[in-house]
Write a protein that holds these residues in place. Structure first.
Motif, PDB file in Angstrom:
ATOM      1  N   TYR A  33      19.815  15.499  37.594  1.00 38.66           N
ATOM      2  CA  TYR A  33      18.725  16.438  37.829  1.00 38.66           C
ATOM      3  C   TYR A  33      18.639  16.766  39.312  1.00 38.66           C
ATOM      4  N   LYS A  63      12.223  19.845  33.086  1.00 35.42           N
ATOM      5  CA  LYS A  63      12.442  18.443  32.710  1.00 35.42           C
ATOM      6  C   LYS A  63      11.103  17.750  32.857  1.00 35.42           C
ATOM      7  N   ASP A  64      10.508  17.387  31.732  1.00 35.60           N
ATOM      8  CA  ASP A  64       9.150  16.854  31.721  1.00 35.60           C
ATOM      9  C   ASP A  64       8.220  17.847  32.448  1.00 35.60           C
ATOM     10  N   SER A  68      14.330  21.594  37.340  1.00 34.58           N
ATOM     11  CA  SER A  68      15.610  21.188  37.896  1.00 34.58           C
ATOM     12  C   SER A  68      16.555  22.384  37.894  1.00 34.58           C
TER      13      SER A  68
END
Ligand code: SF4
Ligand code: SF4
Length: 126
Positions: A33, A63-64, A68
């Motif tokens: 990431y 990402k969450d 990224s």
């Protein structure tokens, strides 16, 4: 004068001259990431002359709760989409994320020096 960079609290040093012969191993290889903050997103979008929205759609994934930079695959290697294989450089160097600027001095590696040495040939004992 020594060309080794050191940082307090880190049990290793870094030799920047190694970058010229290493083929960007910190921008390629294993998938990972490359996190970008809101301000970094604005800065890179500006550099690329894109709106924040267009930049996000084209180059980022979520990402969450973070964003990224996307990767592309080349001969089994996962490369940051901004890695330039022709010049062995970064296409957004002036606005690259802090994660890239601070490598290899990441907290994660303080206790994982052997792992870091496998990734980065510029790591030296101090
Ligand atoms: S892996 Fe290390 S030596 Fe290679 S480009 Fe990245 S910082 Fe430089
Ligand atoms: S943004 Fe630039 S320095 Fe960071 S991983 Fe991508 S190519 Fe490498």
């Amino acid at each position: 004068m020594s060309d080794i960079t050191k940082k307090e609290g880190y049990p290793y040093g870094f030799k920047p001259s190694a970058c010229s012969t290493c083929a960007g191993r910190c921008c390629t290889g294993e998938s990972g990431y490359i996190y970008v903050s809101k301000n970094e997103i604005i800065s890179i979008a500006k550099l690329l002359n894109l709106s924040v929205n267009d930049f996000g759609v084209k180059y980022l994934f979520k990402k969450d709760y973070k964003y990224s930079i996307k990767e592309v695959q080349h001969e089994g290697s996962h490369e940051c989409v901004f890695y330039d294989r022709n010049t062995n450089g970064c296409k957004i160097y002036e606005s690259r994320p802090s994660q890239c600027i601070t490598f290899p001095f990441w907290d994660y590696y303080k206790t994982r020096v052997d792992e870091l040495k496998e990734e980065c040939p510029g790591i030296v004992d101090v």
